[in-house]
Design an enzyme around this catalytic site. Sequence first.
Site, mmCIF file in Angstrom:
data_model
loop_
_atom_site.group_PDB
_atom_site.id
_atom_site.type_symbol
_atom_site.label_atom_id
_atom_site.label_comp_id
_atom_site.label_asym_id
_atom_site.label_seq_id
_atom_site.Cartn_x
_atom_site.Cartn_y
_atom_site.Cartn_z
ATOM 1 N N TYR A 13 -22.935 58.840 -134.120
ATOM 2 C CA TYR A 13 -21.565 58.977 -133.582
ATOM 3 C C TYR A 13 -20.567 58.394 -134.584
ATOM 4 O O TYR A 13 -19.539 59.008 -134.900
ATOM 5 C CB TYR A 13 -21.491 58.241 -132.240
ATOM 6 C CG TYR A 13 -20.134 58.283 -131.572
ATOM 7 C CD1 TYR A 13 -19.719 59.405 -130.861
ATOM 8 C CD2 TYR A 13 -19.276 57.187 -131.642
ATOM 9 C CE1 TYR A 13 -18.476 59.439 -130.238
ATOM 10 C CE2 TYR A 13 -18.035 57.210 -131.027
ATOM 11 C CZ TYR A 13 -17.640 58.330 -130.327
ATOM 12 O OH TYR A 13 -16.410 58.362 -129.708
ATOM 13 N N ASN A 68 -9.942 66.845 -129.577
ATOM 14 C CA ASN A 68 -10.403 65.747 -128.735
ATOM 15 C C ASN A 68 -11.861 65.908 -128.294
ATOM 16 O O ASN A 68 -12.533 64.922 -128.011
ATOM 17 C CB ASN A 68 -9.491 65.666 -127.502
ATOM 18 C CG ASN A 68 -10.083 64.825 -126.396
ATOM 19 O OD1 ASN A 68 -10.009 63.604 -126.431
ATOM 20 N ND2 ASN A 68 -10.716 65.472 -125.413
ATOM 21 N N ASP A 102 -12.098 74.007 -123.211
ATOM 22 C CA ASP A 102 -13.287 73.228 -122.858
ATOM 23 C C ASP A 102 -14.507 74.131 -122.921
ATOM 24 O O ASP A 102 -14.391 75.352 -122.869
ATOM 25 C CB ASP A 102 -13.180 72.591 -121.476
ATOM 26 C CG ASP A 102 -13.976 71.295 -121.417
ATOM 27 O OD1 ASP A 102 -13.389 70.219 -121.561
ATOM 28 O OD2 ASP A 102 -15.217 71.366 -121.277
HETATM 29 P P1 NAP Z 1 -15.593 62.666 -121.935
HETATM 30 O O1 NAP Z 1 -15.019 62.073 -120.712
HETATM 31 O O2 NAP Z 1 -17.076 62.775 -122.078
HETATM 32 O O3 NAP Z 1 -14.919 64.104 -122.159
HETATM 33 C C1 NAP Z 1 -15.281 64.881 -123.257
HETATM 34 C C2 NAP Z 1 -14.691 66.267 -123.094
HETATM 35 O O4 NAP Z 1 -15.101 67.074 -124.212
HETATM 36 C C3 NAP Z 1 -15.205 66.968 -121.838
HETATM 37 O O5 NAP Z 1 -14.135 67.674 -121.259
HETATM 38 C C4 NAP Z 1 -16.275 67.895 -122.382
HETATM 39 O O6 NAP Z 1 -16.498 69.065 -121.621
HETATM 40 C C5 NAP Z 1 -15.655 68.298 -123.703
HETATM 41 N N1 NAP Z 1 -16.637 68.850 -124.631
HETATM 42 C C6 NAP Z 1 -17.849 68.331 -124.967
HETATM 43 N N2 NAP Z 1 -18.468 69.139 -125.831
HETATM 44 C C7 NAP Z 1 -17.640 70.187 -126.074
HETATM 45 C C8 NAP Z 1 -17.727 71.346 -126.876
HETATM 46 N N3 NAP Z 1 -18.809 71.577 -127.626
HETATM 47 N N4 NAP Z 1 -16.692 72.216 -126.893
HETATM 48 C C9 NAP Z 1 -15.582 71.993 -126.115
HETATM 49 N N5 NAP Z 1 -15.455 70.901 -125.325
HETATM 50 C C10 NAP Z 1 -16.462 70.014 -125.297
HETATM 51 O O7 NAP Z 1 -15.117 61.868 -123.225
HETATM 52 P P2 NAP Z 1 -13.797 61.014 -123.507
HETATM 53 O O8 NAP Z 1 -14.152 59.601 -123.370
HETATM 54 O O9 NAP Z 1 -12.632 61.561 -122.781
HETATM 55 O O10 NAP Z 1 -13.673 61.296 -125.083
HETATM 56 C C11 NAP Z 1 -12.688 62.165 -125.641
HETATM 57 C C12 NAP Z 1 -12.657 61.935 -127.142
HETATM 58 O O11 NAP Z 1 -12.319 60.562 -127.395
HETATM 59 C C13 NAP Z 1 -14.006 62.178 -127.820
HETATM 60 O O12 NAP Z 1 -13.806 62.767 -129.080
HETATM 61 C C14 NAP Z 1 -14.558 60.783 -127.981
HETATM 62 O O13 NAP Z 1 -15.484 60.690 -129.033
HETATM 63 C C15 NAP Z 1 -13.298 59.983 -128.238
HETATM 64 N N6 NAP Z 1 -13.408 58.558 -127.942
HETATM 65 C C16 NAP Z 1 -13.694 58.113 -126.688
HETATM 66 C C17 NAP Z 1 -13.785 56.735 -126.451
HETATM 67 C C18 NAP Z 1 -14.072 56.157 -125.089
HETATM 68 O O14 NAP Z 1 -14.301 54.944 -124.978
HETATM 69 N N7 NAP Z 1 -14.064 56.940 -124.022
HETATM 70 C C19 NAP Z 1 -13.613 55.845 -127.509
HETATM 71 C C20 NAP Z 1 -13.338 56.338 -128.771
HETATM 72 C C21 NAP Z 1 -13.228 57.698 -128.986
HETATM 73 P P3 NAP Z 1 -17.373 69.055 -120.233
HETATM 74 O O15 NAP Z 1 -16.539 68.373 -119.228
HETATM 75 O O16 NAP Z 1 -17.533 70.505 -119.944
HETATM 76 O O17 NAP Z 1 -18.624 68.338 -120.579
#
Ligand code: NAP
Length: 250
Positions: A155, A90, A35
């Site tokens: 995005y 991820n 992370d």
């Molecule tokens: P989230 O809750 O915002 O978590 C994102 C994670 O990525 C956090 O742990 C964040 O770290 C970490 N991160 C962000 N920038 C980073 C970097 N530059 N290097 C290393 N780590 C980094 O998002 P999520 O919903 O779990 O999403 C996870 C994945 O699923 C993403 O790729 C997202 O695009 C995809 N996705 C999500 C959804 C949805 O509805 N939630 C739908 C489709 C796809 P910090 O905690 O330190 O900020």
Amino acid sequence: MTKDKVALVTGASRGIGAAIAIGLAKRGYDLALNDILLVQDDLENVATSIQETGQRVERFLADVSNKAAVECMAADVLNAFGQVDAIVNNAGILIAGEMDGLPETVWDAVMDVNAKGSFLVTQAFLPSMKARKYGRIVNIASIGGKHGAPEQAHYSASKAAVMGFSRVLAQEVGPLGITVNCVCPGIIFTDMGRVNLEDPQVRKAWQAKTAMARIGEPDDVVGPVAFLASDDAAFVTGQTLNVDGGIVFS
Ligand code: NAP
């Protein structure tokens, strides 16, 4: 149950990444957690949950969009574990904004983490996977990369890029026993997902659009990722699997 396998999950401190990391540990993987770490306690909590499964866990801080940091992380992970069998790309960010007037810096930030970050992490581990003639790469894309929603053009472009490079990489490394697949979550309850769900009307509309008539939870994404990371999926490559409760039907 998987034995003697190591998985790296990026963006593992919360949301979908945390669920995948814990889910893979429950299935027998040792875990390298990555992370960028904005909140220290979050990654610690995930590591504690993994320790409780009896699997080994180590933390590796790196911004996935920074090539030098990613190369350093790859060296540290390989030093610590000796191998990485599965990578789950991820880490991702979503910064909403209409195309008209979208600052170039926002376009670049989203492309850098979502598209370039997945590329850099994958590239850093390819030599070790090629040498072992084994690897599972699972990229977390999004139905947003197929379907899209207003204020998410950048995005959507970043996730379409991930699906594009995954299909080509699958062809390049298939003969070496390495598979490359994408999982496309739909609307999932996480800090990021909440952007789509804050307005009750919007939330209702997403629910109505979903065949299963509900919003997803991070745990809904775990099984499909674990399948693609496993040897059960040894003959599955270059695919994108929608995990959206039935929003996109292709
Ligand atoms: P989230 O809750 O915002 O978590 C994102 C994670 O990525 C956090 O742990 C964040 O770290 C970490 N991160 C962000 N920038 C980073 C970097 N530059 N290097 C290393 N780590 C980094 O998002 P999520 O919903 O779990 O999403 C996870 C994945 O699923 C993403 O790729 C997202 O695009 C995809 N996705 C999500 C959804 C949805 O509805 N939630 C739908 C489709 C796809 P910090 O905690 O330190 O900020």
